[in-house]
Design an enzyme around this catalytic site. Sequence first.
Site, PDB file in Angstrom:
ATOM      1  N   HIS A  28       0.821  -1.213   0.000  1.00  0.00           N
ATOM      2  CA  HIS A  28       0.000   0.000   0.000  1.00  0.00           C
ATOM      3  C   HIS A  28       0.855   1.264   0.000  1.00  0.00           C
ATOM      4  O   HIS A  28       0.383   2.332  -0.387  1.00  0.00           O
ATOM      5  CB  HIS A  28      -1.014  -0.006   1.155  1.00  0.00           C
ATOM      6  N   ASP A  57       1.245  -7.793   2.198  1.00  0.00           N
ATOM      7  CA  ASP A  57       1.330  -6.352   1.965  1.00  0.00           C
ATOM      8  C   ASP A  57       2.786  -5.907   1.806  1.00  0.00           C
ATOM      9  O   ASP A  57       3.387  -5.345   2.711  1.00  0.00           O
ATOM     10  CB  ASP A  57       0.663  -5.614   3.130  1.00  0.00           C
ATOM     11  N   SER A 102       3.953   2.063   8.520  1.00  0.00           N
ATOM     12  CA  SER A 102       3.710   1.163   7.397  1.00  0.00           C
ATOM     13  C   SER A 102       5.018   0.928   6.659  1.00  0.00           C
ATOM     14  O   SER A 102       5.698   1.871   6.263  1.00  0.00           O
ATOM     15  CB  SER A 102       2.682   1.775   6.448  1.00  0.00           C
TER      16      SER A 102
END
Length: 743
Positions: free
Chosen positions: A101, A237, A663
């Site tokens: 992402h 991810d 992240s």
Amino acid sequence: MVSRRIVILQIIIRKSSIMKTLRLLFIFLSVPLFAQQGGMWIPSLLEGMNESEMTNLGMKMTAKDIYDVNNASLKDAVPHFNGGCTSEVISNQGLLLTNHHCGYSQIQSHSSLENDYLEDGFWAMNLKEELPNPGVTATFIVKIEDVTTKIMDGITAAMSEAEKQKKIEQNIANVTQTSPKEAYQENRVRTFYEGNQYMLFVVETYKDIRLVGAPPSSIGKFGSDTDNWIWPRHTGDFSLFRIYADKNNRPAEYSKDNVPFTPKHFLPISLDGVAENDFTLVFGFPGTTDEYLPSIAIEQVINTINPARIAIRDAALAIQDKYMRADPQIKIQYASKFARIANYWKKWRGETLGLTKSNAVGIKKQQETALTSEINKKGKQQEYGQILPQFEKHYTEIEPYSLAREYYVETVLRNVELLRIAYQTYQLKQAYENRGAQSFEDRRNNLIERAESHYKDYSKQVDEEVFEALIALYVKNVQPQFLPDFFKNLNAQSLTNSVYKKSAFVDFASLKNLLEGDAETVMAKLNNDPGFQVVSDMADAYNEKVAPKYEELKLSISGLERDYMKALLELSPKDARIFPNANSTLRVTYGKVAGYSPADAVYYEPVTHLEGVMQKYIPGDYEFDVPQKLIDLYKAKDYGQYGENGKMPINFIGTNHTTGGNSGSPAIDAYGNLIGLNFDRVWEGTMSDYYYDPALSRNIMVDIRYVLFIMDKYAGATNLIKELKLVHPKKEIGKSKKKKKKK
């Protein structure tokens, strides 16, 4: 639960005056049984308490292995990715790992209906196939230095808050300009502890970052928005990039002559996997937290701010989702935008639930009572006694302004694309009026360049419906005194029809034509455009009726927060674990692999496996579809060296205190090896930006073995596997112990 422990502690305190000095420590910090977990710590200051805590949790490294100015250390393998995420260098050729992402916009920008890398994935089998990404950066921290004394020089108690801030800004500018650095480096000063500490960061930013690999969205985004912020999770991810440098290994703009970057340090990768209670260190750039807000501020988040944010994004997401499901082209155009909007929409919902469930407001009120008692006990009433009453006064006064600001920002700047582009022309007009024709020319050229890329992923049909829905909410929920005059008797549908039929902001060719001519000509055309008229009226109303008072009150609150933080630092016990709020600077958070119990009779294991993907599999569903090759590998149990006991681990959770910006952060084992990739938090713990509850707060990580499995067995990217340093630290330690016993 924390709240239950506090109640028990209060009973003890009533019975024993000897415990008074412990009251602030236990009630204020609220983590007596988990004192070695939680917190986002500055890596240059780990020696002492933090190093001892990490050692007690099982770490085998030293603080210098994590941060060292003079020698290669972990910090040299952890760059800030594009200013918003974290990444890690995993080879001696600058191979960079981050979340799927985090690289989503870049993957999307290279995608088309003919080459849909979102749908099919992308893998460069050699350096020539790697794809450049203009504007994407990777920033390394070279050095961190405390410069508080220099920044606070000349600040006196007699100064007003505005005068203090002005002097601080002057001192920051001076330190930034005069502190030593190399020509290719940059100095940045950041504030900590709400203005009680200032640190200088010397950084190096690399600007040639190329896309190397990405799994299909059915792996990298498996579960999509339904599973976002949820455990158990089964998402791969991750994405891969490479840093390129000039021939001297220094930062440079993109050039075909650039070469793969040689890092000071890269992370070896452990194939040993994780188990319950294993030590975990997450290194990265957490964005923003507010752990020390007063109870009245948390009440406003729960009752006013988050409900407004959620309602606006509810409306925008429902419309975008409808069109994305019906049209493959719109699905590609809006994939990244939808994910960005949905991410914090869901986070805010979980945050509200978590703050309520953990009784964060009640606990903070207890902390405030304890602090007041300590202020009175130490005779500090004159210095600190008015802070909490002033918080109450200012937060009550700012609430309607904060609400109006949220509606303005969410509507004009984030969710209605026509208004966002039109607002940039509003800024263009301001630049011309305030700085003249040259500033106008510079901004216009930049605007046209950005707009061309924007309209590639724009749908008038989608945006028109979003505009109507959000303008209706704006008129309904913003107090009348803050609205533009023509909004007070507005018909949202009629306005929408007028704007989207007549405005030049509905496509790139019309906008480009609108911006052609000299400044006076462009201004005349803008003033006659209905889209510009709407955004101009909204911006003028906000700037005249909301922003001045909001900024005035916010400045006063900032001063109170600084003094509140000073009181906590001064009056808390010496061994209190008070960490600075996140501010997008490099931090260390440590903990353990651990499951959790979010509700009665419910317990979540800390590791998920490929079996869970197959259990969730829905053929053809855009969130839960599974590639046929992954199904075949699962059926054959063809996991190579990456499986464990006949199963393929995918995700695991730990007690690391993370937030947005973490992240892509590396999850590192006790020996300094990469074991996972941070990408999310659990639904029940999303309130940790305001209140970290160790019973509920868990971060979610991709098991690095799943990353390798997808690269190797699924994608066949063995060229990348060969770059990596794969290790077995647990097995090596086991062998060493056996040898010692034989001796």
